[in-house]
Enzyme design. Structure first.
Site, PDB file in Angstrom:
ATOM      1  N   GLY A 210       0.765  -1.244   0.000  1.00 19.67           N
ATOM      2  CA  GLY A 210       0.000   0.000   0.000  1.00 19.67           C
ATOM      3  C   GLY A 210       0.790   1.284   0.000  1.00 19.67           C
ATOM      4  O   GLY A 210       0.201   2.358  -0.175  1.00 19.67           O
TER       5      GLY A 210
ATOM      6  N   GLU B 238       4.081  -6.586   1.921  1.00 17.76           N
ATOM      7  CA  GLU B 238       3.695  -7.021   0.565  1.00 17.76           C
ATOM      8  C   GLU B 238       3.594  -5.814  -0.368  1.00 17.76           C
ATOM      9  O   GLU B 238       2.524  -5.537  -0.912  1.00 17.76           O
ATOM     10  CB  GLU B 238       2.315  -7.698   0.611  1.00 17.76           C
ATOM     11  CG  GLU B 238       2.135  -8.799   1.602  1.00 17.76           C
ATOM     12  CD  GLU B 238       0.647  -9.156   1.824  1.00 17.76           C
ATOM     13  OE1 GLU B 238      -0.239  -8.521   1.224  1.00 17.76           O
ATOM     14  OE2 GLU B 238       0.400 -10.072   2.612  1.00 17.76           O
ATOM     15  N   PRO B 239       4.661  -5.084  -0.575  1.00 20.62           N
ATOM     16  CA  PRO B 239       4.552  -3.898  -1.431  1.00 20.62           C
ATOM     17  C   PRO B 239       4.562  -4.277  -2.914  1.00 20.62           C
ATOM     18  O   PRO B 239       5.251  -5.211  -3.320  1.00 20.62           O
ATOM     19  CB  PRO B 239       5.820  -3.108  -1.096  1.00 20.62           C
ATOM     20  CG  PRO B 239       6.810  -4.172  -0.748  1.00 20.62           C
ATOM     21  CD  PRO B 239       6.032  -5.284  -0.083  1.00 20.62           C
ATOM     22  N   GLY B 240       3.782  -3.549  -3.685  1.00 23.93           N
ATOM     23  CA  GLY B 240       3.806  -3.728  -5.132  1.00 23.93           C
ATOM     24  C   GLY B 240       4.202  -2.416  -5.782  1.00 23.93           C
ATOM     25  O   GLY B 240       5.313  -2.215  -6.251  1.00 23.93           O
ATOM     26  N   ARG B 241       3.262  -1.454  -5.714  1.00 25.85           N
ATOM     27  CA  ARG B 241       3.452  -0.164  -6.368  1.00 25.85           C
ATOM     28  C   ARG B 241       4.749   0.521  -5.932  1.00 25.85           C
ATOM     29  O   ARG B 241       5.439   1.118  -6.748  1.00 25.85           O
ATOM     30  CB  ARG B 241       2.256   0.734  -6.029  1.00 25.85           C
ATOM     31  CG  ARG B 241       2.191   1.991  -6.845  1.00 25.85           C
ATOM     32  CD  ARG B 241       1.121   2.939  -6.308  1.00 25.85           C
ATOM     33  NE  ARG B 241      -0.122   2.328  -5.974  1.00 25.85           N
ATOM     34  CZ  ARG B 241      -1.213   2.319  -6.745  1.00 25.85           C
ATOM     35  NH1 ARG B 241      -1.176   2.890  -7.921  1.00 25.85           N
ATOM     36  NH2 ARG B 241      -2.326   1.751  -6.335  1.00 25.85           N
TER      37      ARG B 241
ATOM     38  N   ARG C 129      -5.682   2.780 -15.823  1.00 29.16           N
ATOM     39  CA  ARG C 129      -5.783   3.568 -14.593  1.00 29.16           C
ATOM     40  C   ARG C 129      -6.466   4.934 -14.785  1.00 29.16           C
ATOM     41  O   ARG C 129      -7.300   5.311 -13.955  1.00 29.16           O
ATOM     42  CB  ARG C 129      -4.404   3.749 -13.934  1.00 29.16           C
ATOM     43  CG  ARG C 129      -3.721   2.412 -13.609  1.00 29.16           C
ATOM     44  CD  ARG C 129      -2.520   2.560 -12.685  1.00 29.16           C
ATOM     45  NE  ARG C 129      -2.931   2.868 -11.337  1.00 29.16           N
ATOM     46  CZ  ARG C 129      -2.865   4.058 -10.795  1.00 29.16           C
ATOM     47  NH1 ARG C 129      -2.354   5.073 -11.465  1.00 29.16           N
ATOM     48  NH2 ARG C 129      -3.293   4.263  -9.571  1.00 29.16           N
TER      49      ARG C 129
ATOM     50  N   TYR D  64      -9.738   4.750 -12.589  1.00 31.97           N
ATOM     51  CA  TYR D  64      -9.590   5.387 -11.264  1.00 31.97           C
ATOM     52  C   TYR D  64      -9.429   6.897 -11.362  1.00 31.97           C
ATOM     53  O   TYR D  64      -9.053   7.523 -10.378  1.00 31.97           O
ATOM     54  CB  TYR D  64      -8.342   4.879 -10.529  1.00 31.97           C
ATOM     55  CG  TYR D  64      -8.181   3.395 -10.439  1.00 31.97           C
ATOM     56  CD1 TYR D  64      -8.979   2.631  -9.592  1.00 31.97           C
ATOM     57  CD2 TYR D  64      -7.196   2.756 -11.177  1.00 31.97           C
ATOM     58  CE1 TYR D  64      -8.796   1.263  -9.493  1.00 31.97           C
ATOM     59  CE2 TYR D  64      -7.013   1.388 -11.080  1.00 31.97           C
ATOM     60  CZ  TYR D  64      -7.825   0.651 -10.238  1.00 31.97           C
ATOM     61  OH  TYR D  64      -7.635  -0.693 -10.143  1.00 31.97           O
TER      62      TYR D  64
ATOM     63  N   CYS E  14     -12.821   2.154 -29.237  1.00 34.71           N
ATOM     64  CA  CYS E  14     -14.152   2.721 -29.514  1.00 34.71           C
ATOM     65  C   CYS E  14     -14.952   2.909 -28.232  1.00 34.71           C
ATOM     66  O   CYS E  14     -15.951   2.210 -27.987  1.00 34.71           O
ATOM     67  CB  CYS E  14     -14.895   1.820 -30.480  1.00 34.71           C
ATOM     68  SG  CYS E  14     -13.990   1.622 -31.999  1.00 34.71           S
TER      69      CYS E  14
ATOM     70  N   TYR F 281       0.515  -1.896 -12.139  1.00 37.24           N
ATOM     71  CA  TYR F 281      -0.879  -1.899 -12.605  1.00 37.24           C
ATOM     72  C   TYR F 281      -1.011  -1.294 -14.008  1.00 37.24           C
ATOM     73  O   TYR F 281      -1.982  -0.602 -14.314  1.00 37.24           O
ATOM     74  CB  TYR F 281      -1.791  -1.201 -11.577  1.00 37.24           C
ATOM     75  CG  TYR F 281      -1.607  -1.755 -10.183  1.00 37.24           C
ATOM     76  CD1 TYR F 281      -1.991  -3.073  -9.901  1.00 37.24           C
ATOM     77  CD2 TYR F 281      -0.992  -1.019  -9.171  1.00 37.24           C
ATOM     78  CE1 TYR F 281      -1.780  -3.616  -8.637  1.00 37.24           C
ATOM     79  CE2 TYR F 281      -0.777  -1.556  -7.908  1.00 37.24           C
ATOM     80  CZ  TYR F 281      -1.173  -2.850  -7.655  1.00 37.24           C
ATOM     81  OH  TYR F 281      -0.964  -3.383  -6.414  1.00 37.24           O
TER      82      TYR F 281
HETATM   83  N1  LLP Z   1      -1.336  -7.049  -0.617  1.00 37.48           N
HETATM   84  C1  LLP Z   1      -2.649  -7.197  -0.925  1.00 37.48           C
HETATM   85  C2  LLP Z   1      -3.451  -8.174  -0.164  1.00 37.48           C
HETATM   86  C3  LLP Z   1      -3.228  -6.418  -1.936  1.00 37.48           C
HETATM   87  O1  LLP Z   1      -4.519  -6.561  -2.220  1.00 37.48           O
HETATM   88  C4  LLP Z   1      -2.433  -5.484  -2.647  1.00 37.48           C
HETATM   89  C5  LLP Z   1      -2.998  -4.662  -3.709  1.00 37.48           C
HETATM   90  C6  LLP Z   1      -1.071  -5.371  -2.290  1.00 37.48           C
HETATM   91  C7  LLP Z   1      -0.566  -6.165  -1.267  1.00 37.48           C
HETATM   92  C8  LLP Z   1      -0.153  -4.406  -2.973  1.00 37.48           C
HETATM   93  O2  LLP Z   1      -0.575  -3.105  -2.863  1.00 37.48           O
HETATM   94  P1  LLP Z   1       0.406  -1.927  -3.342  1.00 37.48           P
HETATM   95  O3  LLP Z   1       1.653  -1.992  -2.507  1.00 37.48           O
HETATM   96  O4  LLP Z   1       0.729  -2.170  -4.784  1.00 37.48           O
HETATM   97  O5  LLP Z   1      -0.367  -0.698  -3.142  1.00 37.48           O
HETATM   98  N2  LLP Z   1      -5.127  -1.557  -9.609  1.00 37.48           N
HETATM   99  C9  LLP Z   1      -5.042  -0.525  -8.582  1.00 37.48           C
HETATM  100  C10 LLP Z   1      -4.380  -1.041  -7.323  1.00 37.48           C
HETATM  101  C11 LLP Z   1      -5.052  -2.242  -6.740  1.00 37.48           C
HETATM  102  C12 LLP Z   1      -4.328  -2.781  -5.541  1.00 37.48           C
HETATM  103  C13 LLP Z   1      -4.865  -4.117  -5.160  1.00 37.48           C
HETATM  104  N3  LLP Z   1      -4.207  -4.731  -4.049  1.00 37.48           N
HETATM  105  C14 LLP Z   1      -4.342   0.690  -9.168  1.00 37.48           C
HETATM  106  O6  LLP Z   1      -3.987   0.672 -10.335  1.00 37.48           O
HETATM  107  O7  LLP Z   1      -4.170   1.697  -8.454  1.00 37.48           O
END
Ligand code: LLP
Length: 440
Positions: free
Chosen positions: A260, A294-297, A333, A337, A362, A391
């Site tokens: 997050g 659990e970082p992604g972004r 996105r 969003y 389209c 994403y």
């Molecule tokens: N852990 C869990 C259980 C999650 O559901 C998520 C993201 C993460 C970790 C990683 O979150 P992050 O660190 O990336 O914020 N498609 C959307 C974002 C959806 C996130 C879903 N869950 C966007 O483009 O903003």
């Protein structure tokens, strides 16, 4: 080729100058690290996603360093960007992974991760996926309901294993996320076990023969800028840990505070990573548990750009439109969003314009930017859409039977195509020309 460090001194969650995106302008043209984006467009075509390995390594290393005072492991969340070349960069940094489907588990294993590197989460895991997770020997399966817990126990029993299991708690905290679709930890969300039911579920877990209750977990939302949501959520998890210990349930090893962490897309001000760590680390230290994240972004979001070519410039209804070869099919996105992504001309522009940057799909909702004051561009020009490392490609679609673009990884002054551009035949190969009709 010049070696480029980003000239951008934007503020990310680290709150200081960082390797922002790996993209910088040198001699009037944009480079990603040491590679000219035009060279990539010429050789690979457009639309193409370009990722900087240096930025990915830098982000991982910074978070790892910030958490260093407590035993921890960073499990990069595949859903943000599951390209296997990106995964291999992170594996070499000693990251673990967080997966939410059998498909992501398959990718992670194919990228060289082993079961012990994997957290398995997700609100709707199927029986097949739970079985696959156990067979792979994952570190932890985070369950989201008592029904899932009982199913996991049964499957583990059938396989003759004990399932390493965590409870995803809905800590019911409010967060400041950019969009309501990416908040997950508020009361009434579909995710996790409601706060007031966690102890009951944990007690059930403690009695089940094929379950090892090892973790409490939360994920409160995405693109978060304030530390308080994490602090409140962590405190709630720790309260639960204390209560369980008082009841004699003392098998817990991990505290998983999810992902997050927000990144800068525009000029967002955000708390420093150090402040985040100062708030969270001492709390976790006190429990003696290992901290999982659990970082992604945060790891990949700023590490990618989307290269697109302007096909037409058109004026209608008093507005200027740049119609490019990328749109909502490449980057959902903005339309989904209302997200902001900075757009720059690859060749330095001498003037500014205000335009809607749209794709060829389209749908009137097919846009990358609306009413945007930006570099002047014309048909044939290349644009760089920034911060699409998270994403972006993973949310691409084949709508309008559009092949998905290529993915390129840049490392220093080298680049490689790590996902080929889809071909038309890829788009129809699962369809049957001669369907096997069965009696109903
Ligand atoms: N852990 C869990 C259980 C999650 O559901 C998520 C993201 C993460 C970790 C990683 O979150 P992050 O660190 O990336 O914020 N498609 C959307 C974002 C959806 C996130 C879903 N869950 C966007 O483009 O903003």
């Amino acid at each position: 080729m010049p070696q480029v460090r980003s000239r951008c001194q934007r503020r990310g969650p680290v709150g200081e100058s960082v390797l922002a995106s790996g993209v910088a302008r040198v001699g009037g043209v944009l480079y990603c690290e040491g590679v000219a984006l035009e060279r990539i467009a010429d050789e690979v075509g457009t639309p193409t996603y370009v990722y900087s390995a240096a930025v990915i390594r830098d982000r991982y290393a910074r978070l790892d360093a910030a958490l260093s005072a407590v035993p921890h492991r960073i499990h990069y969340t595949l859903k943000a960007n599951s390209n296997r070349a990106v995964l291999r960069v992170l594996r070499h940094m000693n990251a673990g992974v967080d997966v939410v489907s059998g498909g992501e588990l398959y990718r992670a294993l194919k990228a060289g991760f082993v079961g012990a590197d994997v957290l398995f989460g997700g609100v709707g895991k199927t029986e097949v996926e739970l079985r696959q997770a156990l067979e792979a020997g994952v570190l932890l399966i985070n369950v989201e309901s008592e029904a899932e817990l009982r199913l996991l126990d049964r499957i583990a029993g059938e396989l003759g294993v004990v399932a390493p299991m965590g409870i995803r708690v809905n800590p019911e905290v409010s967060v400041d996320s950019a969009h309501r679709y990416i908040k997950t930890g508020e009361k009434g969300a579909k995710f996790g076990v409601p706060l007031d039911e966690v102890l009951a579920v944990a007690r059930v877990a403690a009695t089940l023969p094929n379950i090892d209750l090892l973790a409490l977990d939360m994920h409160i939302g995405s693109q978060l800028f304030r530390v308080d949501g994490y602090v409140d959520g962590t405190d709630r998890l720790i309260d639960l840990v204390d209560q369980l210990r008082r009841e004699g349930i003392d098998t817990l090893m991990y505290l998983d505070i999810g992902g997050g962490l927000g990144v800068s897309y525009d000029a967002e001000e955000s708390p420093s990573l150090e402040l985040f760590a100062e708030s969270i680390v001492p709390r976790v230290q006190r429990t003696g548990l290992t901290l999982l994240m659990e970082p992604g972004r945060f790891i990949v979001g700023n590490a990618g750009i989307l290269l697109t070519r302007v096909l037409y410039r058109k004026r209608t209804g008093g507005r200027d439109f740049l119609i490019g070869d990328a749109g909502m099919t490449e980057l959902l996105r903005p339309s989904h969003y209302d997200a902001y992504h900075r757009i720059e001309a690859v060749h330095a522009a001498h003037a500014q314009m205000t335009a809607d940057v749209v794709g060829p799909v389209c749908e009137s909702g097919d846009f990358l930017a609306l009413d945007r004051t930006m570099d002047e561009a014309n048909a044939g020009d290349l644009l760089a859409v920034h911060d699409v490392g998270a994403y972006g490609y993973v949310m691409a679609s084949n709508y309008n039977t559009r092949p998905r673009g290529a993915e390129v990884l840049v490392d220093g002054d080298q680049f490689a195509v790590v996902t080929a551009r889809e071909r038309y035949e890829d788009l129809v190969h699962l369809e049957r020309d001669d369907p096997d009709w069965r009696d109903g």
